[in-house]
Write an enzyme that holds these catalytic residues in place. Sequence first.
Site, PDB file in Angstrom:
ATOM      1  CG  HIS A   1     -33.977  31.911   4.228  1.00  0.00           C
ATOM      2  ND1 HIS A   1     -34.985  32.396   3.408  1.00  0.00           N
ATOM      3  CD2 HIS A   1     -34.656  31.076   4.666  1.00  0.00           C
ATOM      4  CE1 HIS A   1     -35.787  32.206   3.300  1.00  0.00           C
ATOM      5  NE2 HIS A   1     -36.179  30.922   4.122  1.00  0.00           N
TER       6      HIS A   1
ATOM      7  CB  SER B   1     -39.220  30.749   2.805  1.00  0.00           C
ATOM      8  OG  SER B   1     -37.654  30.318   2.390  1.00  0.00           O
TER       9      SER B   1
ATOM     10  CG  ASP C   1     -32.431  34.849   2.663  1.00  0.00           C
ATOM     11  OD1 ASP C   1     -32.070  33.589   2.042  1.00  0.00           O
ATOM     12  OD2 ASP C   1     -33.726  34.598   2.818  1.00  0.00           O
TER      13      ASP C   1
END
Length: 356
Positions: A314, A194, A284
Site C-alpha cells: 500500500h 486509497s 495490501d
Amino acid sequence: MAQPLEFVPPSVVGGFLRVVFALPGPVKRLIAGAPVVRDGQRLALDAQVLLRLLRLEGESLGAATPAEARRGLARGSAMLSKVPARPVRTREIAIPGDVSARLYTPAGLADGSPLLVFYHGGGWVVGDIATHDTVCRYLAVHAEVRVLSVDYRLAPEHPYPAGIEDALTAYEYAVENAESLGADPGAVAVGGDSAGGNLATVVGLFAERRPAFALLFYPATDMSVRRRSRELFGDGFYLTDEDMTWFSDHYCPEERRKEPRVSPLLADDLSGFPPTYLVTAGFDPLRDEGEAFAERLAEAGVPVALRRQEDLIHGFANMWSLGGRFQEAVSEAAGALRTGLALHRGGGTREPGSRG
C-alpha cells in the site's frame, strides 16, 4: 521509545534512502533479509528494504492523535520529495465553497489538454496537497495532463460526508471552469489513492456529469466488512489493520458504513461509471475490496482494466522517487491514464448510463 532515525532531518533520511536503493541487489537482500512469500506472492525486494528502513524510522500511518499522524505523514513525504526532470508550473486555486486546490501544468503542455482531478489518500484523516505533491507532478508529466489536486476537509474535525461534498464541489468546478484552467472540458478525469481513490469513486458514481476516466490506486471501496486480504496483510506491510480501524472510526460512524457514498462497492448500479484503470497492491489489506469493485464494474459493462502489482505494498504511488518497482508501477498507471483519455477524446467511450 524513540527510533534510530526519528530525530534525523527528513532530507537527510531521504538522501540515505536513495543511497540504499542504489545499492546492488545482493547488498539490498542482506539488508532486507529472507524473501517474504505470502498468498502465492513474493514481496518485491525494493518494498522489503523500505519496510525494514521504515521500522528504523518508526513510521506509522496512525498515531495517538490525528495531529501526530499528520506530522508523521508530512515527515515521510518530505523524505521522498524528488520531482520529475521536466518542470511543472503550479498555481493555487480557490474553489467557491471554501475548497482549496493546486493546479499542476507541465512545461510545454498545450492548452486544451485533459485534466485529472486528484484526491489524496490518508484515510480521510491525514494527508494534504503537500504530501502528494510528487505524485501529482509525476502523473502530470508522464500522462501529459493538467492535474488539479484537491485539499478536501479531513476527519475527525470534518467527518463524513464533508470530504465527499468537497470532492464533488471540486470536480464540478473543474468541469465548469476547465477552459480557464487550460483544459478540455470534455476530458476531465478523476483519480486518487486509497481514501482519495474512494472519493474519486464516489464522484464517478454521483457527479451530475460523468468523468471521462477514473484512475484508482488501491481504493477503499467497502467499509462494511473485513475481507481476506485484511487478515493476510494487516500487520507488517505499512498500512495495518489497526490503522484501518483508526481511520474508519474517525471518518464515519458504523451505522452509516453501508451507504454507497462511504462504500461504493455496495451501490445498486455501477453501469454509469467511467472507464477505469484500477491498480491494487498484492501485499495490501485493501487489495480484495479494490478488486471486487473492478469485478463489479466489469459485470456492469464498464470498460475496466484491473492490474494487481502483486509484489508491492500500500502507498507505492508515493514511493516512485525511490525508483525500481515503485516507479515502474506508477509509470504504468500514468500510461493507462494517458491512453484512456486519448481513447475518450477519440470517441471510444459509451454514453453515460444510470447512477449507482
